[in-house]
Write an enzyme that holds these catalytic residues in place. Structure first.
Site, PDB file in Angstrom:
ATOM      1  N   ASP A  88      27.589 -23.283  -4.782  1.00 43.16           N
ATOM      2  CA  ASP A  88      27.355 -24.946  -4.642  1.00 43.16           C
ATOM      3  C   ASP A  88      26.118 -24.925  -3.976  1.00 43.16           C
ATOM      4  O   ASP A  88      25.473 -24.290  -3.926  1.00 43.16           O
ATOM      5  CB  ASP A  88      28.932 -24.691  -3.588  1.00 43.16           C
ATOM      6  N   ASP A 123      26.631 -33.348  -5.366  1.00 41.38           N
ATOM      7  CA  ASP A 123      27.845 -34.065  -5.494  1.00 41.38           C
ATOM      8  C   ASP A 123      28.100 -35.304  -4.487  1.00 41.38           C
ATOM      9  O   ASP A 123      27.494 -34.821  -3.318  1.00 41.38           O
ATOM     10  CB  ASP A 123      29.128 -34.874  -5.937  1.00 41.38           C
ATOM     11  N   CYS A 272      54.738  -8.401   5.265  1.00 40.76           N
ATOM     12  CA  CYS A 272      54.153  -8.198   3.296  1.00 40.76           C
ATOM     13  C   CYS A 272      53.654  -6.556   3.732  1.00 40.76           C
ATOM     14  O   CYS A 272      53.926  -5.802   4.599  1.00 40.76           O
ATOM     15  CB  CYS A 272      52.814  -8.919   4.172  1.00 40.76           C
ATOM     16  N   CYS A 274      51.205  -5.379   1.718  1.00 35.81           N
ATOM     17  CA  CYS A 274      49.730  -5.536   1.066  1.00 35.81           C
ATOM     18  C   CYS A 274      49.437  -4.214   1.880  1.00 35.81           C
ATOM     19  O   CYS A 274      49.690  -2.940   3.231  1.00 35.81           O
ATOM     20  CB  CYS A 274      49.063  -6.561   1.362  1.00 35.81           C
ATOM     21  N   CYS A 277      49.367  -4.291   5.524  1.00 36.21           N
ATOM     22  CA  CYS A 277      49.915  -4.214   6.322  1.00 36.21           C
ATOM     23  C   CYS A 277      50.929  -3.019   6.310  1.00 36.21           C
ATOM     24  O   CYS A 277      52.221  -2.739   7.525  1.00 36.21           O
ATOM     25  CB  CYS A 277      50.866  -5.272   5.951  1.00 36.21           C
TER      26      CYS A 277
HETATM   27  N1  GUN Z   1      33.308 -28.295  -1.942  1.00 33.85           N
HETATM   28  C1  GUN Z   1      34.058 -28.704  -1.142  1.00 33.85           C
HETATM   29  N2  GUN Z   1      34.582 -29.884  -1.753  1.00 33.85           N
HETATM   30  C2  GUN Z   1      33.520 -30.124  -2.247  1.00 33.85           C
HETATM   31  C3  GUN Z   1      32.949 -31.237  -3.204  1.00 33.85           C
HETATM   32  O1  GUN Z   1      33.650 -32.051  -3.044  1.00 33.85           O
HETATM   33  N3  GUN Z   1      31.628 -31.125  -4.010  1.00 33.85           N
HETATM   34  C4  GUN Z   1      31.166 -29.948  -3.823  1.00 33.85           C
HETATM   35  N4  GUN Z   1      29.789 -29.764  -4.226  1.00 33.85           N
HETATM   36  N5  GUN Z   1      31.445 -28.518  -2.898  1.00 33.85           N
HETATM   37  C5  GUN Z   1      32.930 -28.937  -2.566  1.00 33.85           C
HETATM   38 ZN    ZN Z   2      49.536  -8.064   4.327  1.00 34.85          ZN
END
Ligand code: GUN
Ligand code: ZN
Length: 487
Positions: A88, A123, A272, A274, A277
């Site tokens: 990201d 963005d 749970c 897993c 747990c």
């Molecule tokens: N992570 C959570 N929401 C967003 C988003 O709208 N844009 C980006 N780039 N990362 C995110």
């Molecule tokens: Zn668990």
């Protein structure tokens, strides 16, 4: 980057996404790796079921040590993970803190430089409920940045859809982002909606985006990491999820289940099995955030596997009905999803294994809508018996040969010719004998629809019904166009 869809159910799909670092199967969730705070080593993530990770290139970029390592060693070596990694851009930091110290072009080049498998431009995640001017101008800027990113680099890239809670902007955004052309289409700016359990708004946004996005590319739901929403989001056509929820919730002492979030300190039992747990005590888990984190990861991936299995079996809708009945706001989301039955119908496979009626949302399933739409395809003449009486039709009706066509009744579909008895969905549908009012309404509306479709032909309808089972105001209306007899 190739995306091959290998199975579909409602708008959901199982797909294979080929990246530079390997092929993954979708739908899947990408655990968020915070490169400066790795509670769980990335290499460990495969153990829970992760096939791909997501990390934040902005956090790496800003930190001298991390930046140098990422440039020298490459992102994969730095995280010690050879599989695919999406990065990201810092947009979320922009959203949280209002500002970032990087330009779109810089962060794109940086992501390319460290060898990401999928880059994300910077963005602007517009929050819900802002005024229209703000959403519109943010979107304009986002689109400008996406075009710029696409110009700068030809590495695989995700093009986020924004537009806040304005569905027309979401549609416009999806169409324009699709036109620029990306490998993955994330739906962004929805984290505050999920935090506030605003699932019906989320459904509107996903459906609006899906209507205008290219169908043959994966759609990612940004920031969706709670297992409660996976089924609903996959049903609507989301293929990828990312989340730091497993870690964020653990930090706050929250124990995730597929139905809800629990405060671990308020639990008396561990619901749970897993590996965590089943090998630690509740006290151990209460006192150890890493164990809690691990449990959260196990349940997250377990739910995703169940969603995939249901999709493969063709009963995803049924899973989503069960899930959405675990919280009133999720149920609102499912009700809202039924508004898009016509859109879903265009995607939904024509035949599946079963149709289980599990409440009024089942009467609004795409299969029911499709059946209603096709009632005008029957070529009828003469005397038509619609039999909704007690017992078998042959036992009850004298002179059965006197009818040109015989239809039986099954809620929520309504009238069907005996010949369709074995075919999907009628033949595979199971509904409770004591029908709810919605199932009856939809079935009886379809009786009226069948009659209406044949109004211009010389057809006489006889409707025989069980007065206890089919007690409903529409019977009176049917009586205006057909001979009705209680039996
Ligand atoms: N992570 C959570 N929401 C967003 C988003 O709208 N844009 C980006 N780039 N990362 C995110
Ligand atoms: Zn668990």
């Amino acid at each position: 980057m190739e995306f091959e869809i290998i199975r579909k159910d409602v708008m959901g799909r199982i797909g294979k996404l080929k990246t530079t670092s390997g092929t993954i199967e979708t739908p899947t969730i990408l655990p968020v790796i915070n490169p400066s705070l790795m509670t769980i080593e990335p290499a460990e993530m495969a153990k829970y079921g992760a096939e791909m990770l997501i990390t934040n290139s902005y956090i790496i970029y800003r930190n001298d040590g991390l930046r140098k390592r990422a440039i020298d060693e490459g992102l994969h070596a730095m995280l010690n993970w050879n599989g695919p990694i999406m990065t990201d851009s810092g947009s979320y930091q922009l959203f949280e803190y209002g500002d970032v110290e990087v330009k779109n072009s810089e962060i794109i080049r940086f992501q390319e430089q460290i060898g990401t498998d999928i880059a994300v431009p910077l963005d602007l995640p517009t929050p819900p409920d802002v005024d229209f001017e703000r959403a519109e101008s943010d979107l304009k800027e986002t689109l400008k940045r996406l075009e710029e990113a696409r110009m700068i680099s030809d590495i695989p890239m995700a093009g986020p859809v924004q537009g806040s809670t304005f569905l027309d902007l979401r549609e416009e955004s999806a169409a324009k982002v699709g036109k620029i052309g990306f490998e993955i289409y994330p739906i962004g700016g929805v984290v505050p909606l999920m935090e506030a359990y605003r699932y019906s708004d989320l459904v509107d946004i996903i459906a609006s985006a899906k209507k205008f996005l290219p169908q043959n590319a994966p759609v990612h739901l940004f920031g969706a990491g709670h297992p409660m929403v996976f089924g609903l989001a996959v049903l609507l056509g989301c293929d990828m999820f990312d989340s730091a929820a497993y870690a964020i919730y653990a930090k706050k002492g929250r124990y995730l289940t597929r139905y809800k979030t629990c405060r671990v300190n308020e639990l008396q039992y561990l619901p749970c099995s897993c590996p965590i747990c089943s090998s630690y005590s509740l006290e151990d888990i209460k006192n150890n955030k890493t164990l809690l984190c691990e449990h959260n990861l196990y349940v997250t991936f377990e739910e995703m596997r169940l969603v995939k299995q249901s999709l493969k079996e063709g009963n995803l809708w049924e899973l989503v009905e069960r899930r959405c009945r675990s919280h009133p706001y999720l149920l609102s989301g499912l009700f809202r999803a039924t508004k898009y039955a016509r859109l879903m119908e265009t995607y939904d496979p024509a035949t599946k294994s079963t149709f289980f009626y599990l409440g009024e949302t089942s009467a609004r399933r795409p299969e029911v809508l499709r059946y209603s739409d096709r009632l005008n395809r029957f070529d009828l003449c003469g005397k038509v018996l619609i039999f909704a009486g007690k017992g078998k039709v042959k036992k009850c009706i004298d002179h059965i040969d006197g009818y040109d066509h015989i239809f039986l009744m099954k809620a929520p579909f309504g009238p069907y010719p005996i010949g369709l008895k074995e075919t999907y969905p009628i033949g595979q549908s199971e509904a409770p004998k004591d029908m709810d009012p919605v199932a009856k309404t939809v079935a009886l509306e379809n009786v009226l629809r069948l009659i209406e479709a044949n109004r211009d032909f010389d057809v006489e309808f006889i409707f025989v019904y069980d007065g206890d089972l089919w007690d409903h105001p529409l019977i009176e209306k049917i009586g205006r166009f057909a001979t009705t007899t209680e039996y």
